[in-house]
Design a protein around this motif. Structure first.
Motif, PDB file in Angstrom:
ATOM      1  N   ILE A  41     -34.367  -2.565 -42.246  1.00 54.25           N
ATOM      2  CA  ILE A  41     -35.359  -1.308 -42.048  1.00 54.25           C
ATOM      3  C   ILE A  41     -36.629  -2.078 -42.301  1.00 54.25           C
ATOM      4  CG2 ILE A  41     -35.941   0.706 -43.076  1.00 54.25           C
ATOM      5  CD1 ILE A  41     -32.831   1.307 -43.250  1.00 54.25           C
ATOM      6  N   GLU A  42     -36.854  -2.580 -43.568  1.00 59.31           N
ATOM      7  CA  GLU A  42     -37.992  -3.212 -43.938  1.00 59.31           C
ATOM      8  C   GLU A  42     -38.503  -4.266 -42.808  1.00 59.31           C
ATOM      9  OE1 GLU A  42     -38.030  -4.774 -48.086  1.00 59.31           O
ATOM     10  OE2 GLU A  42     -37.028  -3.167 -48.653  1.00 59.31           O
ATOM     11  N   LEU A  43     -37.690  -5.027 -42.398  1.00 60.25           N
ATOM     12  CA  LEU A  43     -38.228  -5.783 -41.283  1.00 60.25           C
ATOM     13  C   LEU A  43     -38.819  -5.195 -40.109  1.00 60.25           C
ATOM     14  CD1 LEU A  43     -38.919  -8.807 -40.437  1.00 60.25           C
ATOM     15  CD2 LEU A  43     -36.397  -8.853 -39.538  1.00 60.25           C
ATOM     16  N   LEU A  44     -37.914  -4.266 -39.570  1.00 61.32           N
ATOM     17  CA  LEU A  44     -38.519  -3.336 -38.452  1.00 61.32           C
ATOM     18  C   LEU A  44     -39.956  -2.862 -38.811  1.00 61.32           C
ATOM     19  CD1 LEU A  44     -35.275  -1.790 -37.145  1.00 61.32           C
ATOM     20  CD2 LEU A  44     -36.516  -3.560 -36.129  1.00 61.32           C
ATOM     21  N   ALA A  45     -40.162  -2.238 -39.919  1.00 61.64           N
ATOM     22  CA  ALA A  45     -41.416  -1.598 -40.467  1.00 61.64           C
ATOM     23  C   ALA A  45     -42.702  -2.883 -40.338  1.00 61.64           C
ATOM     24  CB  ALA A  45     -41.417  -1.213 -41.671  1.00 61.64           C
ATOM     25  N   LYS A  46     -42.190  -3.968 -40.817  1.00 69.91           N
ATOM     26  CA  LYS A  46     -43.209  -5.121 -40.524  1.00 69.91           C
ATOM     27  C   LYS A  46     -43.388  -5.486 -39.032  1.00 69.91           C
ATOM     28  CE  LYS A  46     -42.233  -6.773 -45.430  1.00 69.91           C
ATOM     29  NZ  LYS A  46     -43.211  -6.024 -45.917  1.00 69.91           N
ATOM     30  N   ILE A  47     -42.488  -5.449 -38.311  1.00 71.28           N
ATOM     31  CA  ILE A  47     -42.577  -5.687 -36.691  1.00 71.28           C
ATOM     32  C   ILE A  47     -43.386  -4.594 -36.204  1.00 71.28           C
ATOM     33  CG2 ILE A  47     -41.357  -5.942 -34.660  1.00 71.28           C
ATOM     34  CD1 ILE A  47     -39.147  -7.279 -36.146  1.00 71.28           C
ATOM     35  N   GLU A  59     -35.162   2.010 -29.492  1.00 70.77           N
ATOM     36  CA  GLU A  59     -35.505   0.636 -29.874  1.00 70.77           C
ATOM     37  C   GLU A  59     -34.960   0.320 -31.259  1.00 70.77           C
ATOM     38  OE1 GLU A  59     -39.570   0.087 -27.434  1.00 70.77           O
ATOM     39  OE2 GLU A  59     -39.571   1.067 -29.303  1.00 70.77           O
ATOM     40  N   LYS A  60     -34.910   1.250 -32.220  1.00 68.51           N
ATOM     41  CA  LYS A  60     -34.313   0.929 -33.448  1.00 68.51           C
ATOM     42  C   LYS A  60     -32.979   0.635 -33.455  1.00 68.51           C
ATOM     43  CE  LYS A  60     -37.905   3.198 -35.833  1.00 68.51           C
ATOM     44  NZ  LYS A  60     -38.639   3.980 -36.908  1.00 68.51           N
ATOM     45  N   GLU A  61     -32.192   1.448 -32.584  1.00 72.39           N
ATOM     46  CA  GLU A  61     -30.860   1.423 -32.434  1.00 72.39           C
ATOM     47  C   GLU A  61     -30.269  -0.022 -31.797  1.00 72.39           C
ATOM     48  OE1 GLU A  61     -29.735   4.869 -30.413  1.00 72.39           O
ATOM     49  OE2 GLU A  61     -29.836   6.276 -32.343  1.00 72.39           O
ATOM     50  N   GLN A  62     -31.273  -0.343 -30.969  1.00 74.77           N
ATOM     51  CA  GLN A  62     -30.944  -1.536 -30.262  1.00 74.77           C
ATOM     52  C   GLN A  62     -30.996  -2.925 -31.245  1.00 74.77           C
ATOM     53  OE1 GLN A  62     -33.927  -1.610 -27.020  1.00 74.77           O
ATOM     54  NE2 GLN A  62     -32.482  -0.376 -25.819  1.00 74.77           N
ATOM     55  N   ALA A  63     -31.877  -2.524 -32.359  1.00 75.48           N
ATOM     56  CA  ALA A  63     -31.938  -3.910 -33.258  1.00 75.48           C
ATOM     57  C   ALA A  63     -30.786  -3.763 -34.110  1.00 75.48           C
ATOM     58  CB  ALA A  63     -33.366  -3.359 -34.331  1.00 75.48           C
ATOM     59  N   MET A  64     -29.845  -3.126 -34.012  1.00 77.52           N
ATOM     60  CA  MET A  64     -28.635  -3.040 -34.866  1.00 77.52           C
ATOM     61  C   MET A  64     -27.775  -4.366 -34.302  1.00 77.52           C
ATOM     62  SD  MET A  64     -29.340  -1.073 -36.755  1.00 77.52           S
ATOM     63  CE  MET A  64     -29.192   0.235 -37.728  1.00 77.52           C
ATOM     64  N   THR A  65     -27.986  -5.067 -33.258  1.00 73.39           N
ATOM     65  CA  THR A  65     -27.269  -6.099 -32.713  1.00 73.39           C
ATOM     66  C   THR A  65     -27.913  -7.557 -33.292  1.00 73.39           C
ATOM     67  OG1 THR A  65     -28.532  -6.249 -30.639  1.00 73.39           O
ATOM     68  CG2 THR A  65     -26.448  -4.778 -30.755  1.00 73.39           C
ATOM     69  N   ILE A  66     -28.971  -7.246 -33.970  1.00 70.74           N
ATOM     70  CA  ILE A  66     -29.516  -8.631 -34.414  1.00 70.74           C
ATOM     71  C   ILE A  66     -28.806  -9.192 -35.310  1.00 70.74           C
ATOM     72  CG2 ILE A  66     -31.736  -9.591 -35.580  1.00 70.74           C
ATOM     73  CD1 ILE A  66     -33.182  -7.333 -34.021  1.00 70.74           C
ATOM     74  N   ARG A  67     -28.623 -10.447 -35.532  1.00 72.21           N
ATOM     75  CA  ARG A  67     -27.772 -11.348 -36.115  1.00 72.21           C
ATOM     76  C   ARG A  67     -28.619 -12.592 -36.665  1.00 72.21           C
ATOM     77  NH1 ARG A  67     -25.834  -7.249 -36.501  1.00 72.21           N
ATOM     78  NH2 ARG A  67     -23.902  -6.636 -35.852  1.00 72.21           N
ATOM     79  N   THR A  68     -29.313 -13.065 -35.812  1.00 72.71           N
ATOM     80  CA  THR A  68     -30.241 -14.511 -36.122  1.00 72.71           C
ATOM     81  C   THR A  68     -31.697 -13.955 -35.945  1.00 72.71           C
ATOM     82  OG1 THR A  68     -30.074 -15.027 -33.756  1.00 72.71           O
ATOM     83  CG2 THR A  68     -28.296 -15.559 -35.221  1.00 72.71           C
ATOM     84  N   ILE A  69     -32.464 -15.198 -36.189  1.00 76.01           N
ATOM     85  CA  ILE A  69     -33.793 -14.980 -35.925  1.00 76.01           C
ATOM     86  C   ILE A  69     -34.126 -15.249 -34.408  1.00 76.01           C
ATOM     87  CG2 ILE A  69     -36.159 -16.207 -36.280  1.00 76.01           C
ATOM     88  CD1 ILE A  69     -34.917 -16.944 -39.019  1.00 76.01           C
ATOM     89  N   ASN A  70     -33.464 -15.843 -33.757  1.00 76.62           N
ATOM     90  CA  ASN A  70     -33.399 -16.080 -32.182  1.00 76.62           C
ATOM     91  C   ASN A  70     -33.291 -14.634 -31.700  1.00 76.62           C
ATOM     92  OD1 ASN A  70     -34.722 -18.672 -31.248  1.00 76.62           O
ATOM     93  ND2 ASN A  70     -32.625 -19.523 -31.676  1.00 76.62           N
TER      94      ASN A  70
END
Length: 93
Positions: A41-47, A59-70
């Motif tokens: 959540i903090e990273l999304l705010a920084k993005i 868009e926030k819900e789509q971020a739930m699949t993020i696992r790596t920096i790539n």
């Protein structure tokens, strides 16, 4: 912003704000760096701040699949491309 510029900025955020040490682009954020849902959540705010935008709920819900920096970089690129397409198809006054 190019992928290289995004990568540099994301790595800086992860190293300075989340105390990652030498993160690899394919490291599992949770397993390798102890990244949790509050961190996400903090990273999304920084993005949002970095890009000067406000993310939609979808868009926030789509971020739930993020696992790596790539995954983060791919996510930002997809989001920006989607916004560009939306803006391009918007009616002109």
């Amino acid at each position: 912003m190019t992928r290289e510029e995004l990568q540099k900025r994301i790595l800086t955020i992860l190293e300075e704000e989340f105390e990652f040490e030498s993160p690899g682009l394919d490291d599992n954020l949770r397993d390798d760096h102890g990244f949790d849902s509050i961190d996400a959540i903090e990273l999304l705010a920084k993005i949002e701040k970095m890009l000067g935008i406000s993310l939609s709920r979808q868009e926030k819900e789509q971020a739930m699949t993020i696992r790596t920096i790539n995954d983060i970089l791919d996510y930002i690129e997809r989001m920006q491309a989607g916004r560009k397409t939306s803006n391009d198809s918007a009616p002109r006054p």
